[in-house]
Write an enzyme that holds these catalytic residues in place. Sequence first.
Site, short mmCIF file in Angstrom:
data_model
loop_
_atom_site.label_atom_id
_atom_site.label_comp_id
_atom_site.label_asym_id
_atom_site.label_seq_id
_atom_site.Cartn_x
_atom_site.Cartn_y
_atom_site.Cartn_z
CG HIS A 52 -49.91 15.86 -5.70
ND1 HIS A 52 -49.47 17.13 -5.96
CD2 HIS A 52 -48.82 15.06 -5.81
CE1 HIS A 52 -48.18 17.11 -6.21
NE2 HIS A 52 -47.75 15.84 -6.13
CG HIS A 96 -1.07 2.43 -4.18
ND1 HIS A 96 -1.44 2.41 -5.49
CD2 HIS A 96 -1.60 1.32 -3.62
CE1 HIS A 96 -2.15 1.33 -5.74
NE2 HIS A 96 -2.26 0.65 -4.62
CD GLN A 126 -2.86 1.00 0.02
OE1 GLN A 126 -3.48 -0.03 -0.19
NE2 GLN A 126 -2.95 2.05 -0.77
CD GLU A 165 -8.57 2.44 -1.34
OE1 GLU A 165 -8.70 2.45 -2.58
OE2 GLU A 165 -7.56 2.88 -0.77
CG HIS A 166 -7.50 -1.71 -0.05
ND1 HIS A 166 -6.88 -0.51 -0.34
CD2 HIS A 166 -8.00 -2.17 -1.23
CE1 HIS A 166 -6.99 -0.26 -1.64
NE2 HIS A 166 -7.66 -1.25 -2.20
CG ASP A 203 -4.89 -3.41 -5.29
OD1 ASP A 203 -6.01 -3.00 -4.93
OD2 ASP A 203 -3.82 -3.05 -4.76
#
Length: 432
Positions: free
Chosen positions: A418, A261, A258, A325-326, A359
């Site tokens: 209505h 990245h 990670q 996220e993960h 991924d």
Amino acid sequence: MQKIKTYIAPARSEWSQIIQRPQLDHLSLVGKVTDVLEAIKKEGDQAVRQFTTTFDGVQLEDFSVSETEWAEAETVVSSKLKTAIQTAATNIETFHKCQISDIKPLETQSGVVCWRKSVGIEKVGLYIPGGSAPLFSTILMLGIPARLAGCKEIILCTPPDKAGKLHPAILFAAKLVGIRKVYKIGGVQAIGAMAFGTETVSKVFKIFGPGNQYVTCAKELVQRAGTAIDMPAGPSEVLVLADQSANPIYVAADLLSQAEHGPDSQALLITTSQELAAAVEKEVVSQLEDLPRKAIAEKALAHSKIIVLSDMEQAIELSNAYAAEHLIISTLDPERVASNIINAGSVFLGNYSPESVGDYASGTNHTLPTNGYATAYSGVSLDSFVRKITFQKLTPAGLSEIADTVITMAEAEGLRAHALAVSRRLKEVEKQ
């Protein structure tokens, strides 16, 4: 390198401070990004050319990928990489194809039938980063569900290199999933071109894809101007939830996968074992030395954390508060732990389910909510590329049956028209 900061049994009052993400100053970017977007809105291709020269360092007259470039990509990509991309594409398609569904017509009460139909968003734009790492895998993650959803026009923008070329794997992946409208445009200018349209690039209705803080800011701004986006986004992140049974070599590898990245990425370990925490810290230092992207990973590790808590219940609570996220669960009973997870983008169970597999090739989507948005957003799926339109059809008898309910509610809300829309029909029904 600077050691990852470790917290041993921190007080609950300190949790919120400990799990803060790296702070990005989006406000300082708004002015610059707005200027670029406004220029593209007014000047179209001319502005895109200017900013491509300024930001990417290359002059391009034509942003479109030529037939020669398509053909070259086919020959340059190795057969091994082609096979890997094709295998990943098959798994991704298999997983996303099962998400296709419509609600069959349902009679909610006698004579009242309702149903729902999924319709692909007509025009979508995909942004694929191509700077320090050409993310051709993201083409599979976005292009495959877009095609399955029935999107009629799929546009892909990605930045060119200094020679004005695209990575051949990007073109191979695009062709594999059926995308041929590929443009050599990156960054904010790509988001602007897709949001507003230019002489070359068609205006789209929704934009997907990750990017740096400038791209993220641009996506947020065009959303305010009327173009939908996939989700709010921030730097990528992982949280490993582990007990004494976890393998420190695997955990360190996951944290580093990670961290590489980008410098703003964040990797967290929450564990119930102080011994594991110490072993992971040593492994991170050792494994880091072998990484080509060591400098980037080191910057990410500077704001990464190891947190040791007394029991798994507290660890789960803190994991849900972070909303990763993960999320990798490396425990004796990962399924039991996972049953208590309520906030996460994508979850990886057990010692043999690294985030890397999700991924690339397991089949699930890697475009996921970051920055705590997993508390309210889901990752990209087939649903992200469709609109769900509801239908209803009433028979005269069905209208008679439901009329009193609607009229009573409409009049109680003070919406007389209505009520009349029903009662005027009811008079005709009663004559029949």
